[in-house]
Structures are given as C-alpha cells and as structure tokens.
Scaffold this active site. Structure first.
Site, PDB file in Angstrom:
ATOM      1  N   LYS A  40     -58.735   2.301  11.679  1.00  0.00           N
ATOM      2  CA  LYS A  40     -57.804   2.332  10.677  1.00  0.00           C
ATOM      3  C   LYS A  40     -58.825   1.459   9.609  1.00  0.00           C
ATOM      4  O   LYS A  40     -59.288   0.428   9.753  1.00  0.00           O
ATOM      5  CB  LYS A  40     -56.406   1.883  10.795  1.00  0.00           C
ATOM      6  CG  LYS A  40     -55.816   2.243   9.715  1.00  0.00           C
ATOM      7  CD  LYS A  40     -54.306   1.814   9.982  1.00  0.00           C
ATOM      8  CE  LYS A  40     -53.713   3.004  10.848  1.00  0.00           C
ATOM      9  NZ  LYS A  40     -52.312   2.610  11.494  1.00  0.00           N
TER      10      LYS A  40
ATOM     11  N   GLU B 165     -49.822   4.047  25.071  1.00  0.00           N
ATOM     12  CA  GLU B 165     -49.438   2.692  24.786  1.00  0.00           C
ATOM     13  C   GLU B 165     -48.021   2.532  24.498  1.00  0.00           C
ATOM     14  O   GLU B 165     -47.625   3.859  23.865  1.00  0.00           O
ATOM     15  CB  GLU B 165     -50.507   2.099  23.903  1.00  0.00           C
ATOM     16  CG  GLU B 165     -50.443   2.736  22.650  1.00  0.00           C
ATOM     17  CD  GLU B 165     -50.969   1.628  21.442  1.00  0.00           C
ATOM     18  OE1 GLU B 165     -50.390   0.532  21.271  1.00  0.00           O
ATOM     19  OE2 GLU B 165     -52.148   2.057  20.781  1.00  0.00           O
TER      20      GLU B 165
HETATM   21  N1  PSU Z   1     -54.238   0.471  15.021  1.00  0.00           N
HETATM   22  C1  PSU Z   1     -53.084   1.578  14.476  1.00  0.00           C
HETATM   23  N2  PSU Z   1     -52.091   1.532  14.865  1.00  0.00           N
HETATM   24  C2  PSU Z   1     -51.517   0.636  15.924  1.00  0.00           C
HETATM   25  C3  PSU Z   1     -52.172  -0.300  16.503  1.00  0.00           C
HETATM   26  C4  PSU Z   1     -53.717  -0.546  15.920  1.00  0.00           C
HETATM   27  O1  PSU Z   1     -53.807   2.257  13.739  1.00  0.00           O
HETATM   28  O2  PSU Z   1     -50.414   0.871  16.434  1.00  0.00           O
HETATM   29  C5  PSU Z   1     -51.832  -1.366  17.627  1.00  0.00           C
HETATM   30  C6  PSU Z   1     -52.602  -0.968  18.890  1.00  0.00           C
HETATM   31  O3  PSU Z   1     -51.598  -1.304  19.850  1.00  0.00           O
HETATM   32  C7  PSU Z   1     -53.474  -1.903  19.071  1.00  0.00           C
HETATM   33  C8  PSU Z   1     -53.031  -3.082  18.300  1.00  0.00           C
HETATM   34  O4  PSU Z   1     -53.877  -2.105  20.247  1.00  0.00           O
HETATM   35  O5  PSU Z   1     -52.369  -2.608  17.313  1.00  0.00           O
HETATM   36  C9  PSU Z   1     -53.860  -4.213  17.990  1.00  0.00           C
HETATM   37  O6  PSU Z   1     -53.402  -5.190  17.430  1.00  0.00           O
HETATM   38  P1  PSU Z   1     -54.343  -6.483  17.218  1.00  0.00           P
HETATM   39  O7  PSU Z   1     -55.045  -6.137  15.817  1.00  0.00           O
HETATM   40  O8  PSU Z   1     -53.460  -7.555  16.915  1.00  0.00           O
HETATM   41  O9  PSU Z   1     -55.508  -6.627  18.142  1.00  0.00           O
END
Ligand code: PSU
Ligand code: MN
Length: 304
Positions: A159, A25
């Site tokens: 996380k 990603e």
């Molecule tokens: N969790 C992590 N590191 C990240 C992300 C999530 O520990 O970099 C990033 C990933 O790209 C994930 C996105 O798809 O955040 C999710 O964002 P949201 O919570 O806005 O859906």
C-alpha cells in the site's frame, strides 16, 4: 509441535490427508475493516477458498493458544470486541501468556502457518518500510518474518502509505522474491501499478508452485511474495487514494500516532475520507487474492 499451537479438527484432518490449506490473518478482521464488512468479507474469503477445493485456516490468538482454524464464535469476537490485541512476533509471548484475544498480523500469521506446515497464506497487503523510516526506523516486522517463514504470501502488493522502493530493497536484502502475478510491476494495493518494475513474473499458479518447491527444495528458508494486482474493474482512482493517504499521514503525524497503532489508524482514516470507496476496493482485492491463493495451494499440493 508445541501444544501452544492449536489446529482446528478440519485443519488437522486436511494436513493428514494432504488437502491444500490456505491461511488467513486476523488483523484485517479486528483492525483493518469495520464491522460488519469484516465478518462478511471473511466468510466470503472462506467460501472462495472452499469453492477452489481448499480448507481455509484463520489464525488468531485466544485463551493462551495460537489457533490455526477458528470457530464462527471466535471470528465474531475478533470482529466485534474492542481492545483486541494486534499481534506481531514481538507481541506473541505477551498475548499467549496473558490469555487475551489477539489478532495476528502478517508476521504473527506467518509464525503459525510456518510451524503448522501451511504453505500458502492470503492477505490484502503486507506491512513494509514506512515513509520517513530514515527518521522513525519504522519498518514492519512482516519483512523479518517473510525472510524466515516457508510460506508463500499472496498480496495485492504494498500500500502506498508505505515507501515502496525501500520496501522492495529490504525484501531483496532478506532474500524474498516478489513475483508479479500476470504483471511485470509491483501493484500498489488500491491500484494496479506503482511504476516499480519487478524482477520476476508468473502467469499461472503452477509457475509459482514450482518456485516454492525450488526454494524450499534447496533449503532456502523464507517466503515468496506473490503480488497480485487488484482487478481493473475495482481499481480505485489513484488521485483520490493518494490525496486520502497524504491526509491520513498528516493526521497521524499531528495526533502523534506511532508504533503498532499507525497502520490501523491510517487505514481507518483513508476509509473515512474516501467514503467507503477504499473499503470496497480492499474487499475486492482480498477476494481476488483468495481465489489465486487457493489455486496456488492446490497447484503446490499436486507438486509435492
Ligand atoms: N496493510 C494493509 N492492510 C492491513 C495491514 C497492512 O494494507 O490490514 C495489516 C496487516 O496485518 C499487516 C500489519 O501485517 O497491518 C502491519 O502492521 P505494522 O505496519 O504495524 O507492521
Ligand atoms: Mn511499525
């Protein structure tokens, strides 16, 4: 396939030859890590994936195309430019139509990998159900995309900024198996344990590859989420991490950060509060995921 999805020559040729490919990603590059660690880590991931005999394929949006496999120049732009869009499923049409530069989240990357026929994707951690989701309704689009994309995702679990039990519940509802890699427990990203038992475990890449073949062989669409714990020697101190998470969440609340900005805000704040210790753990765990993901892509290519 639509000409909106642009495969690099290397990815095209790997697909033709049946050579294993591992998707990566780009949100982690543009919004998850600071410069220059983001470029350094990404190069290292590509190196690990190549060492294991696979082709790395970074996914990103640029010039009106959804790229699978990008140039070094585009990587540099994603790593350094400000105002790079964070692209999930919702944002994809706007990002493509505008011609802007966009970094794909887990959900955006899954859209590309699924359509390109790339069956393994390596990341750090997926998005999930946020704490307080009963009030905010904040549930990551990653979970929706995992439900429909035929791509195995290698992560270090979920996380602890999120609500882990609720995230597991939604994954069950969506039919996404969470497979502990050499563990019975859901890892919590910076730390190896969350206290939450998983229903399945695999001890070798081959076992996971067999699950992929079984799932898609039965025409059950959707992902398999591999939960690969951070190596012991890089594990962060859980007290320090949890304190920094609480502080970051409180700060986000106070500043009224919401929507797509909340995850990047919290990640950056944790890194600041821990004086880079969380960043070091983050780098170590994605590298570990890249190794396992590449081994999985290889095992799967031998099975099919
Ligand atoms: N969790 C992590 N590191 C990240 C992300 C999530 O520990 O970099 C990033 C990933 O790209 C994930 C996105 O798809 O955040 C999710 O964002 P949201 O919570 O806005 O859906
Ligand atoms: Mn959200």
């Amino acid at each position: 396939m639509t000409n909106l999805i642009l495969l690099s020559d290397e990815v095209k040729s790997a697909l033709k030859k049946g050579k294993p490919i591992v998707a990566l990603e780009s949100t982690i590059i543009s919004h998850g890590m600071p410069y220059p660690e983001n470029v350094k880590t990404t190069k290292k991931l590509e190196e690990i994936i190549r060492e294991e005999g696979c082709v790395p394929a970074i996914v990103a949006v640029a010039d009106g195309k959804l790229h699978v496999g990008i140039s070094d120049l585009l990587l540099e732009r994603l790593a350094t430019e400000s105002g790079v869009l964070k692209v999930s499923r919702r944002d994809m049409p706007v990002a493509l139509a505008s011609g802007a530069l966009g970094a794909t989240t887990v959900s955006g990357t899954l859209i590309a990998a699924h359509r390109a026929g790339v069956r393994v994707f390596v990341t750090g951690g997926i998005g999930g159900v946020h704490r307080g989701a009963d009030k905010t309704f904040d549930i990551s689009a990653d979970l929706e995309e995992l439900a429909v994309s035929n791509v195995a995702v290698v992560s270090a679990g979920v996380k602890a900024i999120l609500d882990l039990p609720k995230t597991l519940e939604v994954l069950e509802t969506k039919g996404v198996p969470v497979v502990g890699y050499q563990t019975d427990e859901l890892p919590a990203f910076y730390t190896r344990k969350s206290g939450l038992k998983l229903t399945s475990r695999a001890d070798s890449p081959n076992e996971i590859a067999s699950m992929m073949k079984a799932k898609w062989g039965c025409e059950i669409d959707g992902s398999i989420l591999v939960a690969n714990p951070i190596p012991k020697e890089f594990e962060a101190d859980s007290k320090m991490i949890n304190a920094s998470i609480d502080e970051a969440l409180a700060m986000a609340d106070k500043k009224g950060v919401s929507g797509k900005n909340i995850t990047p805000f919290i990640l950056a704040h944790i890194s600041k509060v821990t004086g880079g210790k969380s960043l070091a753990a983050n780098v170590a765990l994605v590298e570990n995921n890249a190794r396992v993901g590449a081994q999985l892509a290889k095992a799967y290519s031998l099975l099919t």
